[in-house]
Enzyme design. Structure first.
Site, PDB file in Angstrom:
ATOM      1  N   ARG A  18       0.868  -1.151   0.142  1.00 60.09           N
ATOM      2  CA  ARG A  18      -0.083  -0.112  -0.024  1.00 60.09           C
ATOM      3  C   ARG A  18       0.922   1.025  -0.094  1.00 60.09           C
ATOM      4  O   ARG A  18       1.566   1.393   1.037  1.00 60.09           O
ATOM      5  CB  ARG A  18      -0.810  -0.058   1.237  1.00 60.09           C
ATOM      6  CG  ARG A  18      -1.832   0.953   1.249  1.00 60.09           C
ATOM      7  CD  ARG A  18      -2.867   0.942   2.403  1.00 60.09           C
ATOM      8  NE  ARG A  18      -3.477  -0.186   2.347  1.00 60.09           N
ATOM      9  CZ  ARG A  18      -4.664  -0.580   1.803  1.00 60.09           C
ATOM     10  NH1 ARG A  18      -5.218   0.094   1.098  1.00 60.09           N
ATOM     11  NH2 ARG A  18      -5.031  -1.988   2.180  1.00 60.09           N
ATOM     12  N   GLU A  41       0.361  -7.881  -4.007  1.00 60.82           N
ATOM     13  CA  GLU A  41      -0.877  -6.967  -4.299  1.00 60.82           C
ATOM     14  C   GLU A  41      -0.533  -5.307  -3.901  1.00 60.82           C
ATOM     15  O   GLU A  41       0.154  -5.268  -3.175  1.00 60.82           O
ATOM     16  CB  GLU A  41      -2.008  -7.267  -3.573  1.00 60.82           C
ATOM     17  CG  GLU A  41      -2.126  -6.844  -2.180  1.00 60.82           C
ATOM     18  CD  GLU A  41      -3.370  -7.038  -1.399  1.00 60.82           C
ATOM     19  OE1 GLU A  41      -4.122  -6.058  -1.449  1.00 60.82           O
ATOM     20  OE2 GLU A  41      -3.854  -8.272  -0.943  1.00 60.82           O
ATOM     21  N   THR A  70      -7.890  -3.927  -2.427  1.00 60.20           N
ATOM     22  CA  THR A  70      -8.896  -2.766  -2.271  1.00 60.20           C
ATOM     23  C   THR A  70      -9.561  -2.624  -3.628  1.00 60.20           C
ATOM     24  O   THR A  70      -9.763  -1.236  -4.068  1.00 60.20           O
ATOM     25  CB  THR A  70      -8.115  -1.244  -1.549  1.00 60.20           C
ATOM     26  OG1 THR A  70      -7.236  -1.570  -0.599  1.00 60.20           O
ATOM     27  CG2 THR A  70      -9.135  -0.426  -1.040  1.00 60.20           C
ATOM     28  N   LYS A 130     -10.641 -13.889   2.258  1.00 66.79           N
ATOM     29  CA  LYS A 130      -9.889 -13.006   3.323  1.00 66.79           C
ATOM     30  C   LYS A 130     -10.725 -12.538   4.211  1.00 66.79           C
ATOM     31  O   LYS A 130     -11.590 -11.930   4.419  1.00 66.79           O
ATOM     32  CB  LYS A 130      -9.329 -11.726   2.330  1.00 66.79           C
ATOM     33  CG  LYS A 130      -8.298 -10.965   3.317  1.00 66.79           C
ATOM     34  CD  LYS A 130      -8.096  -9.894   2.485  1.00 66.79           C
ATOM     35  CE  LYS A 130      -8.763  -8.672   2.657  1.00 66.79           C
ATOM     36  NZ  LYS A 130      -8.486  -7.309   1.876  1.00 66.79           N
ATOM     37  N   SER A 181       1.960  -3.436   6.633  1.00 74.79           N
ATOM     38  CA  SER A 181       2.737  -2.352   7.082  1.00 74.79           C
ATOM     39  C   SER A 181       3.987  -2.898   7.725  1.00 74.79           C
ATOM     40  O   SER A 181       5.232  -2.330   7.758  1.00 74.79           O
ATOM     41  CB  SER A 181       1.942  -1.386   8.107  1.00 74.79           C
ATOM     42  OG  SER A 181       1.388  -2.207   9.091  1.00 74.79           O
TER      43      SER A 181
END
Length: 206
Positions: A18, A41, A70, A130, A181
């Site tokens: 991300r 991803e 997302t 998920k 993260s």
């Protein structure tokens, strides 16, 4: 083409990048591939995500599954496919997105929280779910969901999963782990990502 089952058998970790930029995508993905990752991803709320997906798809061997996270609508599925992506990961259960993903011969990994959502996803054709956000529900919830779902349906867990609790989730029956993260934060150097990837690989006994 490598299946998601093969990718997760090689390394049951899904890298969630991300915030990554297109100029970082290939170098970071290459480091992750070298560390054993075979599923990566790029969430669509990242800067120019389709360019990043294209950069990774072009740079990585065919046994690495790249795609988007997302994903919230059907139009985005087509854009990910055009960019070379092969997997669509969502934070929610959207039957239209699942069906569009399968129709495009891509891998659908919809986000679910409840048994109702899980069965909506399964009925739409998903075979990989998920659990998100995983830590909100816990390992007991995962076990309960697994006990009622068809045996050919697997559950990955994302959201609060880290090297400190992967073993607990694995024991509860998780087929894979989405790592965000703890693996990558915007601004991380390639060297920093390499160090974190190696620590996560060690946590799963890889």
């Amino acid at each position: 083409m490598t299946s998601i089952e093969q990718a997760l058998a090689h390394m049951p970790l899904v890298a969630i990048l991300r915030g990554i930029r297109p100029d970082e995508a290939a170098p970071v993905a290459g480091i992750l591939y070298d560390a054993g990752f075979r599923c990566i991803e790029v969430p669509l709320n990242s800067p120019d995500p389709y360019a990043s997906i294209r950069a990774m798809a072009d740079a990585l061997p065919g046994d690495c599954i790249t795609g988007a996270g997302t994903v919230l609508d059907v139009a985005s599925v087509a854009r990910v496919s055009a960019a070379g992506g092969r997997i669509i990961v969502t934070p929610n259960t959207n039957a239209d997105v699942i069906r569009a993903t399968i129709a495009a011969d891509m891998i659908a990994v919809p986000g679910v929280a409840t048994a109702t959502e899980a069965f909506v996803a399964v009925e739409a054709g998903a075979r990989h779910l998920k659990l998100f956000p995983a830590t909100t529900y816990g390992t007991g919830h995962l076990k309960a969901l697994s006990s009622v779902l068809p045996t050919d349906v697997s559950i990955l867990v994302t959201g609060g999963v880290s090297s400190s609790n992967i073993a607990e989730w694995k024991t509860a029956g998780a087929a894979g782990f989405g790592i965000g993260s703890e693996l990558y934060r915007p601004g991380d150097t390639v060297e920093a990502v390499k160090t974190k990837a190696e620590a996560l690989r060690a946590a799963i006994g890889g």
